[in-house]
Design an enzyme around this catalytic site. Structure first.
Site, PDB file in Angstrom:
ATOM      1  CD1 TRP A  84      -6.111 -16.865   8.169  1.00 56.04           C
ATOM      2  CD2 TRP A  84      -6.251 -16.894  10.399  1.00 56.04           C
ATOM      3  NE1 TRP A  84      -6.422 -18.148   8.554  1.00 56.04           N
ATOM      4  CE2 TRP A  84      -6.517 -18.186   9.915  1.00 56.04           C
ATOM      5  CE3 TRP A  84      -6.293 -16.663  11.782  1.00 56.04           C
ATOM      6  CZ2 TRP A  84      -6.811 -19.244  10.769  1.00 56.04           C
ATOM      7  CZ3 TRP A  84      -6.590 -17.707  12.625  1.00 56.04           C
ATOM      8  CH2 TRP A  84      -6.842 -18.987  12.113  1.00 56.04           C
ATOM      9  CD  GLU A 125       4.345  -9.328   7.708  1.00 52.44           C
ATOM     10  OE1 GLU A 125       5.037  -9.284   6.678  1.00 52.44           O
ATOM     11  OE2 GLU A 125       3.538  -8.457   8.024  1.00 52.44           O
TER      12      GLU A 125
END
Ligand SMILES: Cc1cc2nc3c(=O)[nH]c(=O)nc-3n(C[C@H](O)[C@H](O)[C@H](O)COP(=O)(O)OP(=O)(O)OC[C@H]3O[C@@H](n4cnc5c(N)ncnc54)[C@H](O)[C@@H]3O)c2cc1C
Length: 391
Positions: free
Chosen positions: A165, A369
């Site tokens: 990713w 995040e």
């Protein structure tokens, strides 16, 4: 200056001339060169690499850094620029966030002078592209569980493992790769792995339904030999990686107000035009209730974002505040895009309107995040003193 539908508290009035100038310059660029093509890039799953030199000319790459030719922008100006990019597409904004906060900032914070001289000017000019490899196929929210290993050899390091990713990963000329050099999270260090290193492969991840225009890659390290000076010498444990994420998350909390605002504007315009039962749906109480609620939620998110930026400027920003803002603002933006899609009804599922593209993109922004769960746990730990990450 006065309240406007997308700025109900007139936060614009509290910006400095310099901040407004940065925002307006990026806004014009986005209107002219990004928005007209954003839907097509999303549909074709193409990142507009041709825009990278302009990101550099606008001073966006490495914007908060004050050396090596970087712009040295204050946080509010830089985050306003991110918000403008996000107005077009989160995937385009993410290119700048990663290059800046997750590649250039770590090199600037943790690199040797030679590493800074080698990479920062090239990254600032967009002549080199960088990526940040922390997540692995089996370690996302819990990066301490990473399996990637760097083993010391006589004259350098051997790197083995995989990262998944990874934004900008297919095109990256340099990857900031986090690896264990021992058994626990304290042994985690970052390494600069250049494109073309023997045993290093960068493979695009395809068939995404979110972040379609963003370059996302699998990185594989099959016994990659690195010299001693590939190590970012200032990195010490997982905390160093978290410091980079801390830098990036503030910008994300600010930026998502862009996709939320673009969607709300679209829904307001649509509601004024669309007629049902003999009058514009904007004149229906239930539709107005949805629009009003979204206006209020956006205004609150923008207040949070601006407070965050001002705390950062004052050097007083704390991790718990970043967690609150990232979690709250992404949730709020997602909810706004979902409600806008509802107001647009069938039209909302087409690419003619940006709403569903923003909604799909925000699913990624909600996950990367730090997921909402992770940020809730950070906030919970701050409130109670108990770390509940392990249940
Ligand atoms: C398009 C895209 C781009 C990305 N770019 C990058 C990049 O550039 N670099 C990089 O390193 N990574 C990147 N990521 C990865 C991203 O940071 C991870 O996906 C994220 O950290 C979550 O990890 P995961 O997907 O493995 O989910 P998991 O960690 O497996 O989580 C699965 C679910 O479990 C929940 N969960 C996990 N732990 C707990 C807990 N303790 N308590 C309660 N619930 C929990 C999570 O909230 C989630 O709902 C990107 C991801 C995407 C989708």
């Amino acid at each position: 200056m006065a309240a406007t539908p997308l700025d109900l508290f007139d936060l614009d009035a509290s910006l400095t001339d310099e901040e407004r100038a940065v925002r307006d310059t990026v806004r014009r660029f986005v209107d002219d060169r990004v928005l007209p093509h954003a839907a097509e890039w999303f549909r074709k799953a193409e990142f507009p690499w041709q825009l990278v030199p302009t990101f550099a000319e606008l001073g966006l790459l490495g914007a908060p850094i004050a050396t090596h030719g970087c712009a040295g922008m204050n946080p509010t100006a830089y985050w306003l620029a991110l918000r403008e990019l996000e107005r077009a597409d989160s995937g385009i904004r993410s290119f700048v966030s990663v290059q800046t906060s997750l590649v250039m900032v770590p090199i600037s914070l943790f690199g040797s002078d030679a590493q800074k001289d080698r990479w920062l000017p090239a990254l600032q000019q967009g002549k080199a592209i960088g990526c940040f490899g922390l997540t692995e196929p089996d370690a996302g929210s819990d990066p301490a569980a990473m399996r990637t290993r760097a083993t010391k050899t006589g004259d350098g390091w051997r790197l083995t493992g995989a990262k998944r990713w990874i934004t900008n990963g297919t095109r990256a000329d340099v990857a900031v790769v986090w690896a264990k050099t021992g058994d626990d999270a304290n042994s985690i260090r970052a390494f600069l792995v250049p494109r073309g290193a023997s045993g290093f492969t960068q493979t695009p991840m395809e068939r995404k339904l979110s972040f379609r225009c963003s370059d996302t890659a699998d990185l594989c390290f099959d016994d990659v030999r690195l010299p001693d000076d590939a190590l970012l010498p200032g990195t010490k444990g997982l905390g160093s990686a978290l410091k980079c994420l801390f830098e990036a998350r503030g910008g994300i909390a600010f930026a998502v107000c862009g996709s939320a605002a673009a969607s709300l504007q679209c829904a307001i315009d649509f509601a004024k035009e669309r007629v049902a039962f003999g009058k514009p749906i904007a004149a229906m109480q239930l539709v107005q209730g949805k629009l009003a609620t979204m206006g209020v939620e956006l205004a609150k998110a923008q207040l949070v974002a601006l407070s965050l930026a001002r705390l950062k400027e004052a050097g007083r920003l704390e991790p718990v505040q970043v967690s609150i803002a990232k979690m709250n603002n992404v949730r709020c933006a997602l909810e706004i895009t979902r409600t806008c899609r509802d107001i647009l009804a069938a039209n909302g599922i087409t690419e003619e309107y940006p709403v569903m593209r923003h909604m799909n993109n925000l699913e990624t922004v909600s996950t990367y995040e730090g997921t909402s769960d992770v940020h809730l746990l950070v906030i919970g730990q701050f409130l109670t003193g108990h770390a509940a990450f392990r249940g």
